[in-house]
Write a protein that holds these residues in place. Sequence first.
Motif, mmCIF file in Angstrom:
data_model
loop_
_atom_site.group_PDB
_atom_site.id
_atom_site.type_symbol
_atom_site.label_atom_id
_atom_site.label_comp_id
_atom_site.label_asym_id
_atom_site.label_seq_id
_atom_site.Cartn_x
_atom_site.Cartn_y
_atom_site.Cartn_z
ATOM 1 N N THR A 126 -18.766 -8.371 25.634
ATOM 2 C CA THR A 126 -18.263 -9.740 25.739
ATOM 3 C C THR A 126 -16.934 -9.852 25.001
ATOM 4 O O THR A 126 -16.606 -9.019 24.158
ATOM 5 C CB THR A 126 -19.237 -10.761 25.129
ATOM 6 O OG1 THR A 126 -19.181 -10.667 23.695
ATOM 7 C CG2 THR A 126 -20.665 -10.498 25.591
ATOM 8 N N ASP A 127 -16.190 -10.902 25.313
ATOM 9 C CA ASP A 127 -14.933 -11.136 24.597
ATOM 10 C C ASP A 127 -14.998 -12.388 23.736
ATOM 11 O O ASP A 127 -13.977 -12.943 23.341
ATOM 12 C CB ASP A 127 -13.758 -11.237 25.578
ATOM 13 C CG ASP A 127 -13.868 -12.447 26.509
ATOM 14 O OD1 ASP A 127 -14.846 -13.208 26.410
ATOM 15 O OD2 ASP A 127 -12.953 -12.629 27.346
ATOM 16 N N GLY A 128 -16.207 -12.822 23.465
ATOM 17 C CA GLY A 128 -16.387 -14.001 22.621
ATOM 18 C C GLY A 128 -16.630 -15.277 23.400
ATOM 19 O O GLY A 128 -17.244 -16.214 22.896
ATOM 20 N N THR A 129 -16.145 -15.336 24.615
ATOM 21 C CA THR A 129 -16.337 -16.530 25.430
ATOM 22 C C THR A 129 -17.093 -16.238 26.728
ATOM 23 O O THR A 129 -17.698 -17.127 27.304
ATOM 24 C CB THR A 129 -14.979 -17.159 25.798
ATOM 25 O OG1 THR A 129 -14.189 -16.198 26.502
ATOM 26 C CG2 THR A 129 -14.228 -17.587 24.542
ATOM 27 N N ARG A 130 -17.070 -14.994 27.179
ATOM 28 C CA ARG A 130 -17.713 -14.664 28.454
ATOM 29 C C ARG A 130 -18.185 -13.223 28.444
ATOM 30 O O ARG A 130 -17.740 -12.402 27.633
ATOM 31 C CB ARG A 130 -16.769 -14.898 29.626
ATOM 32 C CG ARG A 130 -15.538 -14.041 29.560
ATOM 33 C CD ARG A 130 -14.400 -14.591 30.410
ATOM 34 N NE ARG A 130 -13.193 -13.821 30.177
ATOM 35 C CZ ARG A 130 -12.650 -12.983 31.059
ATOM 36 N NH1 ARG A 130 -13.210 -12.821 32.249
ATOM 37 N NH2 ARG A 130 -11.548 -12.325 30.783
ATOM 38 N N THR A 131 -19.075 -12.924 29.368
ATOM 39 C CA THR A 131 -19.558 -11.561 29.533
ATOM 40 C C THR A 131 -18.595 -10.815 30.453
ATOM 41 O O THR A 131 -18.415 -11.198 31.608
ATOM 42 C CB THR A 131 -20.972 -11.550 30.152
ATOM 43 O OG1 THR A 131 -21.858 -12.272 29.288
ATOM 44 C CG2 THR A 131 -21.470 -10.124 30.318
ATOM 45 N N LEU A 132 -17.975 -9.774 29.926
ATOM 46 C CA LEU A 132 -17.016 -9.000 30.707
ATOM 47 C C LEU A 132 -17.709 -8.004 31.619
ATOM 48 O O LEU A 132 -17.267 -7.767 32.741
ATOM 49 C CB LEU A 132 -16.060 -8.262 29.769
ATOM 50 C CG LEU A 132 -15.181 -9.129 28.869
ATOM 51 C CD1 LEU A 132 -14.397 -8.256 27.907
ATOM 52 C CD2 LEU A 132 -14.239 -9.982 29.696
ATOM 53 N N ALA A 133 -18.796 -7.387 31.128
ATOM 54 C CA ALA A 133 -19.510 -6.386 31.913
ATOM 55 C C ALA A 133 -20.941 -6.297 31.403
ATOM 56 O O ALA A 133 -21.202 -6.466 30.212
ATOM 57 C CB ALA A 133 -18.826 -5.027 31.817
ATOM 58 N N PHE A 134 -21.865 -6.024 32.335
ATOM 59 C CA PHE A 134 -23.287 -5.944 31.993
ATOM 60 C C PHE A 134 -23.889 -4.833 32.829
ATOM 61 O O PHE A 134 -23.653 -4.752 34.032
ATOM 62 C CB PHE A 134 -23.969 -7.280 32.298
ATOM 63 C CG PHE A 134 -25.400 -7.357 31.856
ATOM 64 C CD1 PHE A 134 -25.734 -7.855 30.599
ATOM 65 C CD2 PHE A 134 -26.433 -6.948 32.687
ATOM 66 C CE1 PHE A 134 -27.047 -7.943 30.189
ATOM 67 C CE2 PHE A 134 -27.753 -7.019 32.288
ATOM 68 C CZ PHE A 134 -28.060 -7.525 31.023
ATOM 69 N N ASP A 135 -24.651 -3.955 32.192
ATOM 70 C CA ASP A 135 -25.262 -2.853 32.932
ATOM 71 C C ASP A 135 -26.743 -2.791 32.589
ATOM 72 O O ASP A 135 -27.124 -2.717 31.418
ATOM 73 C CB ASP A 135 -24.607 -1.521 32.574
ATOM 74 C CG ASP A 135 -25.114 -0.392 33.464
ATOM 75 O OD1 ASP A 135 -24.728 -0.363 34.644
ATOM 76 O OD2 ASP A 135 -25.917 0.429 32.975
ATOM 77 N N ALA A 136 -27.590 -2.850 33.613
ATOM 78 C CA ALA A 136 -29.035 -2.801 33.421
ATOM 79 C C ALA A 136 -29.689 -2.562 34.767
ATOM 80 O O ALA A 136 -29.044 -2.636 35.821
ATOM 81 C CB ALA A 136 -29.551 -4.095 32.809
ATOM 82 N N VAL A 137 -30.994 -2.295 34.736
ATOM 83 C CA VAL A 137 -31.745 -2.170 35.984
ATOM 84 C C VAL A 137 -31.774 -3.519 36.680
ATOM 85 O O VAL A 137 -31.566 -3.636 37.883
ATOM 86 C CB VAL A 137 -33.168 -1.654 35.699
ATOM 87 C CG1 VAL A 137 -33.974 -1.624 36.991
ATOM 88 C CG2 VAL A 137 -33.124 -0.263 35.068
ATOM 89 N N GLY A 138 -32.034 -4.572 35.938
ATOM 90 C CA GLY A 138 -31.993 -5.937 36.450
ATOM 91 C C GLY A 138 -30.913 -6.722 35.747
ATOM 92 O O GLY A 138 -30.705 -6.547 34.552
ATOM 93 N N HIS A 139 -30.215 -7.585 36.446
ATOM 94 C CA HIS A 139 -29.060 -8.256 35.866
ATOM 95 C C HIS A 139 -29.337 -9.720 35.522
ATOM 96 O O HIS A 139 -28.409 -10.487 35.325
ATOM 97 C CB HIS A 139 -27.867 -8.174 36.830
ATOM 98 C CG HIS A 139 -27.228 -6.826 36.857
ATOM 99 N ND1 HIS A 139 -25.887 -6.629 37.035
ATOM 100 C CD2 HIS A 139 -27.751 -5.578 36.708
ATOM 101 C CE1 HIS A 139 -25.603 -5.335 37.007
ATOM 102 N NE2 HIS A 139 -26.735 -4.683 36.828
ATOM 103 N N HIS A 140 -30.610 -10.115 35.422
ATOM 104 C CA HIS A 140 -30.862 -11.539 35.208
ATOM 105 C C HIS A 140 -30.592 -11.981 33.777
ATOM 106 O O HIS A 140 -30.670 -13.173 33.475
ATOM 107 C CB HIS A 140 -32.304 -11.899 35.618
ATOM 108 C CG HIS A 140 -33.352 -11.104 34.900
ATOM 109 N ND1 HIS A 140 -33.677 -9.831 35.262
ATOM 110 C CD2 HIS A 140 -34.131 -11.409 33.835
ATOM 111 C CE1 HIS A 140 -34.635 -9.367 34.462
ATOM 112 N NE2 HIS A 140 -34.922 -10.308 33.587
ATOM 113 N N HIS A 141 -30.240 -11.054 32.855
ATOM 114 C CA HIS A 141 -29.864 -11.446 31.495
ATOM 115 C C HIS A 141 -28.346 -11.483 31.308
ATOM 116 O O HIS A 141 -27.885 -11.843 30.228
ATOM 117 C CB HIS A 141 -30.470 -10.467 30.481
ATOM 118 C CG HIS A 141 -31.941 -10.657 30.263
ATOM 119 N ND1 HIS A 141 -32.455 -11.565 29.369
ATOM 120 C CD2 HIS A 141 -33.004 -10.057 30.847
ATOM 121 C CE1 HIS A 141 -33.778 -11.511 29.394
ATOM 122 N NE2 HIS A 141 -34.139 -10.598 30.291
#
Length: 401
Positions: free
Chosen positions: A80-95
Amino acid sequence: MGAVVALVVIVVGLLLAAAVVLLARRRTDLGSSADQVTFETLHTVSLAAPGLREGLTESGARGAVRHLRALLGASAVALTDGTRTLAFDAVGHHHADRAAEHAARVHETGETAVLGPDEVSCADADCPVRAAVVAPLIEGDTVVGALVAYRPGRSAMLVRAVEEVAEWVGGQLELAAADRQRTRLIEAELRALRAQISPHFIYNSLTAIASFTRTDPDRARELLLEFADFTRYALRRGGEFTTLAEELRNVERYLELEQARFGARLSISLRVAPEVLPVSVPFLVVQPLVENAVRHGLEGDAAVVTVSISAVDEGAEAAIAVEDDGAGADPEAIRAALIRAGRAEEVAGRRGGSVGLGNVDARLRQVYGDRYGLVVETAPGAGTRVAFRVPKFAPGIHPDT
């Protein structure tokens, strides 16, 4: 017959034994389990680094996040950059949408946080996310974002691992910031190099042109056109790269003007392989070297100074050299000029040093790497030779249109 069978069995047994020994040796060559884990970790780190060297951007974060998850062995990882999620990696993306929320407190405090099920869990009973470790990403003294790692449960080892990886990520971001700063500096120097064409050169060129207006008007007209083309090329807006052909054509314009001034005192030798003319090179990378050769070569008492320019094909690379048989220079002074690369007075050529050498050296290294910097050979009274090489084909480097 029985003896033959027995012999065959013995030979097969020996071959199997040799195969077992070879396999054992190969396993030994791969190192211990700890060695293999170390290698895999270093390999994963090397895969994550290029994305982070872009800085904390969406594209850079996307390129790094899956490798960071593999490095941490986490169920999910977010940047994250403090205000938003820049990238997320997981089996499921609901978090993914909540990662920035989970990192908000860390961004404010600059301290690692461990989140439990009450803050992280979702309604999905099979979801592997039940806890999170959030560590700050620090660039210099500033918290610029956070690394969030999710796991099925809390783990003291995960806390330590996330902090270590976050510290490494912060180091990569600092290197990216340094690269950006260096790029801005070099771009500013290039603008200065364009804008600060030696006033003496302009004055002397116009004076030489004026001297022909009465005696040889056609020659004066030709020189005026060369001067106009030279300044148009040198002061063009934008354009980080050009072809070697265009660069050498501008060098010819410059030398035409200098020969109008110095006459028979300046002799030119040009040797160029046609194969290297289409090669892309940084803009204004040859002309400053030629200007340096003319300026310093004629400082001595020699009746005639020869400036030799060569560009030859060396397989995967083009080799360019500018040489003069003039006064030469103190090698230590040249070395100091290259170390102080980019100082404004050197770019402008206002005192000492060498016209633009530091700027050219810095740009070559910035574009191609340190092994492609200038090589300078000189000594008082022995002339000067300045050479460099460029790859004939390099990713992302092409003439600007």
